[in-house]
Design a protein around this motif. Structure first.
Motif, PDB file in Angstrom:
ATOM      1  N   LYS A 171       3.783 -16.474  24.904  1.00 36.47           N
ATOM      2  CA  LYS A 171       3.465 -15.321  24.050  1.00 36.47           C
ATOM      3  C   LYS A 171       1.991 -14.941  24.118  1.00 36.47           C
ATOM      4  N   GLY A 172       1.221 -15.695  24.905  1.00 34.77           N
ATOM      5  CA  GLY A 172      -0.177 -15.330  25.112  1.00 34.77           C
ATOM      6  C   GLY A 172      -1.191 -16.148  24.341  1.00 34.77           C
ATOM      7  N   TYR A 173      -0.766 -17.082  23.515  1.00 32.98           N
ATOM      8  CA  TYR A 173      -1.706 -17.921  22.771  1.00 32.98           C
ATOM      9  C   TYR A 173      -2.364 -18.918  23.726  1.00 32.98           C
ATOM     10  N   ARG A 174      -3.650 -19.148  23.539  1.00 30.98           N
ATOM     11  CA  ARG A 174      -4.365 -20.062  24.433  1.00 30.98           C
ATOM     12  C   ARG A 174      -5.203 -21.107  23.693  1.00 30.98           C
ATOM     13  N   LYS A 175      -5.796 -20.758  22.580  1.00 31.35           N
ATOM     14  CA  LYS A 175      -6.688 -21.712  21.905  1.00 31.35           C
ATOM     15  C   LYS A 175      -5.978 -22.369  20.725  1.00 31.35           C
ATOM     16  N   PHE A 176      -5.809 -23.680  20.830  1.00 37.24           N
ATOM     17  CA  PHE A 176      -5.078 -24.451  19.834  1.00 37.24           C
ATOM     18  C   PHE A 176      -6.035 -25.338  19.047  1.00 37.24           C
ATOM     19  N   GLY A 177      -5.802 -25.424  17.747  1.00 34.45           N
ATOM     20  CA  GLY A 177      -6.511 -26.365  16.887  1.00 34.45           C
ATOM     21  C   GLY A 177      -5.503 -27.305  16.241  1.00 34.45           C
ATOM     22  N   LEU A 178      -5.858 -28.571  16.137  1.00 31.38           N
ATOM     23  CA  LEU A 178      -4.925 -29.572  15.623  1.00 31.38           C
ATOM     24  C   LEU A 178      -5.469 -30.212  14.354  1.00 31.38           C
ATOM     25  N   ILE A 179      -4.642 -30.228  13.308  1.00 29.79           N
ATOM     26  CA  ILE A 179      -4.974 -30.970  12.090  1.00 29.79           C
ATOM     27  C   ILE A 179      -4.158 -32.261  12.114  1.00 29.79           C
ATOM     28  N   ALA A 180      -4.843 -33.376  12.057  1.00 27.93           N
ATOM     29  CA  ALA A 180      -4.173 -34.677  12.072  1.00 27.93           C
ATOM     30  C   ALA A 180      -4.278 -35.320  10.702  1.00 27.93           C
ATOM     31  N   GLY A 181      -3.682 -36.502  10.552  1.00 21.02           N
ATOM     32  CA  GLY A 181      -3.734 -37.219   9.284  1.00 21.02           C
ATOM     33  C   GLY A 181      -5.074 -37.919   9.103  1.00 21.02           C
ATOM     34  N   LEU A 182      -5.096 -38.889   8.227  1.00 22.47           N
ATOM     35  CA  LEU A 182      -6.314 -39.666   8.014  1.00 22.47           C
ATOM     36  C   LEU A 182      -6.733 -40.349   9.312  1.00 22.47           C
ATOM     37  N   LYS A 183      -8.014 -40.349   9.592  1.00 19.80           N
ATOM     38  CA  LYS A 183      -8.500 -40.920  10.844  1.00 19.80           C
ATOM     39  C   LYS A 183      -8.185 -42.410  10.948  1.00 19.80           C
ATOM     40  N   PHE A 213      -9.414 -34.140  11.183  1.00 23.28           N
ATOM     41  CA  PHE A 213      -8.693 -35.091  10.349  1.00 23.28           C
ATOM     42  C   PHE A 213      -8.823 -34.706   8.877  1.00 23.28           C
ATOM     43  N   ILE A 214      -7.727 -34.892   8.125  1.00 23.13           N
ATOM     44  CA  ILE A 214      -7.812 -34.642   6.690  1.00 23.13           C
ATOM     45  C   ILE A 214      -8.653 -35.732   6.041  1.00 23.13           C
ATOM     46  N   SER A 215      -9.195 -35.424   4.870  1.00 21.61           N
ATOM     47  CA  SER A 215     -10.142 -36.328   4.217  1.00 21.61           C
ATOM     48  C   SER A 215      -9.482 -37.374   3.329  1.00 21.61           C
ATOM     49  N   GLY A 220      -7.335 -31.826   2.164  1.00 19.84           N
ATOM     50  CA  GLY A 220      -8.255 -31.643   3.280  1.00 19.84           C
ATOM     51  C   GLY A 220      -7.742 -30.739   4.380  1.00 19.84           C
ATOM     52  N   ALA A 221      -6.454 -30.385   4.358  1.00 15.24           N
ATOM     53  CA  ALA A 221      -5.919 -29.525   5.418  1.00 15.24           C
ATOM     54  C   ALA A 221      -6.476 -28.114   5.321  1.00 15.24           C
ATOM     55  N   GLY A 222      -6.751 -27.645   4.094  1.00  9.27           N
ATOM     56  CA  GLY A 222      -7.293 -26.306   3.906  1.00  9.27           C
ATOM     57  C   GLY A 222      -8.645 -26.123   4.588  1.00  9.27           C
ATOM     58  N   PRO A 223      -9.642 -26.958   4.280  1.00  9.90           N
ATOM     59  CA  PRO A 223     -10.936 -26.853   4.956  1.00  9.90           C
ATOM     60  C   PRO A 223     -10.832 -27.002   6.473  1.00  9.90           C
ATOM     61  N   ALA A 225      -8.242 -26.133   8.344  1.00  9.17           N
ATOM     62  CA  ALA A 225      -7.663 -24.891   8.859  1.00  9.17           C
ATOM     63  C   ALA A 225      -8.712 -23.783   8.915  1.00  9.17           C
ATOM     64  N   LEU A 226      -9.536 -23.681   7.873  1.00 10.75           N
ATOM     65  CA  LEU A 226     -10.574 -22.652   7.847  1.00 10.75           C
ATOM     66  C   LEU A 226     -11.595 -22.862   8.956  1.00 10.75           C
ATOM     67  N   GLU A 227     -11.985 -24.106   9.183  1.00 14.46           N
ATOM     68  CA  GLU A 227     -12.960 -24.392  10.240  1.00 14.46           C
ATOM     69  C   GLU A 227     -12.379 -24.056  11.617  1.00 14.46           C
ATOM     70  N   LEU A 228     -11.118 -24.414  11.841  1.00 12.63           N
ATOM     71  CA  LEU A 228     -10.479 -24.108  13.126  1.00 12.63           C
ATOM     72  C   LEU A 228     -10.326 -22.602  13.314  1.00 12.63           C
ATOM     73  N   TYR A 229     -10.017 -21.899  12.236  1.00 16.01           N
ATOM     74  CA  TYR A 229      -9.891 -20.439  12.290  1.00 16.01           C
ATOM     75  C   TYR A 229     -11.238 -19.800  12.637  1.00 16.01           C
ATOM     76  N   LYS A 230     -12.323 -20.304  12.046  1.00 12.50           N
ATOM     77  CA  LYS A 230     -13.659 -19.785  12.343  1.00 12.50           C
ATOM     78  C   LYS A 230     -14.046 -20.026  13.796  1.00 12.50           C
TER      79      LYS A 230
END
Length: 334
Positions: A171-183, A213-215, A220-223, A225-230
């Protein structure tokens, strides 16, 4: 016992087999005897039975997060099946802390249970193996330990996430960001390799700076997601339903138009959810009820036959593509 046998229309020996959890009785007969025993107010003296049989008729289950939808549903499923077999499930919550997990293992090693089920907060077995009870069966679930000395039931996400990623690339998506669990969980790779392998096979370089990684548990998923979106990520992966909700809310609050500015690739651990995320985003669904059933059946088998060799069982999650006309979402819908 004679009253139970007469009312149920079975022999005293059959009642004894049911009450002592022997496998020679059919499920239909077992349910009938247990129902009659309950109606007649027949109480089993567990202490006396333990002295006679050497069985506690209880199983311990250590889970990492009791507030998790995924683990709550599994506990319900396991408990329902064990209850029919006359076995009590004792649940302990480690809160993703190794010290609490070790404390619960010590408690379950004193003869209070006939087996232990553990969804470990760490995949580094050497950190807690010496605390595992050696005289009763141990079953690892959910997070893969990959140790041939122990029974294990886990889930693979690789192939469904690979397919989901491939569809997004088409579908044309190329840049992926991953949110994982606790480090500290140390098992991040087993949920993300399907994505990174697919990107590599299609000659798309993944920037591991976009793995976050979530905190803390369920936060922690919200922050992230925002950082990856930026950073310009077009697809954001969320590892469970709680993280998906938090990430989605944060993105909408920031003014992102979902499925236009950014989309999500999600793991859904609540199989009862047929609309909220499954139709909106490409989704990999946990086989939650199947996991619970397999855990219960395996632990019953292990309690009845402690000498059985260890078995590694791996179930597969299921990929469900988003609807062809995916929703554009500009505000939070509770």
């Amino acid at each position: 016992m004679q009253d139970v046998a007469q009312t149920a229309g079975v022999s005293i020996g059959t009642v004894s087999n049911v009450l002592n959890n022997k496998a020679v009785v059919s499920d239909k007969t077992r349910d009938k005897v247990l129902k009659v025993a309950k109606e007649l107010g027949y109480n089993i003296d567990n202490a006396a039975r333990m002295l006679k049989t050497g069985k506690a008729n209880a199983v311990g289950f250590i889970i990492p997060d009791i507030s998790s939808i995924f683990f709550s549903l599994i506990v319900q499923q396991v408990e329902a099946i064990l209850e029919k077999a006359g076995i009590t499930l004792i649940v302990s919550n480690s809160l993703e802390r190794l010290d609490r997990q070790i404390s619960h293992l010590k408690s379950f090693s004193n003869g209070a249970v006939d087996a232990v089920i553990i969804a470990s907060c760490s995949c580094e077995l050497d950190k807690f193996e010496r605390y595992l009870p050696s005289h009763i069966p141990v079953l690892f679930v959910d997070r893969p330990m990959q140790n041939l000395c122990y029974n294990e039931i886990s889930v693979t996400f690789h192939d469904p996430l690979y397919k989901a990623t491939e569809d997004l690339l088409l579908k044309g998506y190329r840049k992926f960001g991953l949110i994982a669990g606790l480090k500290e969980w140390t098992q991040v790779d087993y949920r993300t390799t399907g994505i990174t392998d697919c990107l590599k096979d299609h000659n798309i370089e993944f920037d591991f700076e976009d793995l976050m990684f979530i905190s803390e548990i369920n936060a922690g998923a919200g922050p992230c997601a925002l950082e990856l979106y930026k950073r310009g990520c077009e697809v954001i992966f969320t590892p469970n339903s709680n993280c998906t909700s938090e990430a989605l809310f944060a993105l909408l609050e920031a003014g992102a138009v979902i499925n236009e500015d950014v989309t999500l690739l999600v793991i859904n651990d609540d199989p009862r959810d047929h609309l909220q995320y499954t139709n909106m985003f490409p989704c990999v669904v946990q086989p939650t009820f199947a996991i619970g059933t397999q855990i219960a059946n395996r632990i019953l088998n292990m309690v009845s036959n402690p000498e059985l060799p260890p078995v590694l069982m791996q179930l597969s999650a299921e990929y469900r593509p988003a609807l062809q006309q995916a929703y554009r979402m500009k505000k939070w819908i509770p």
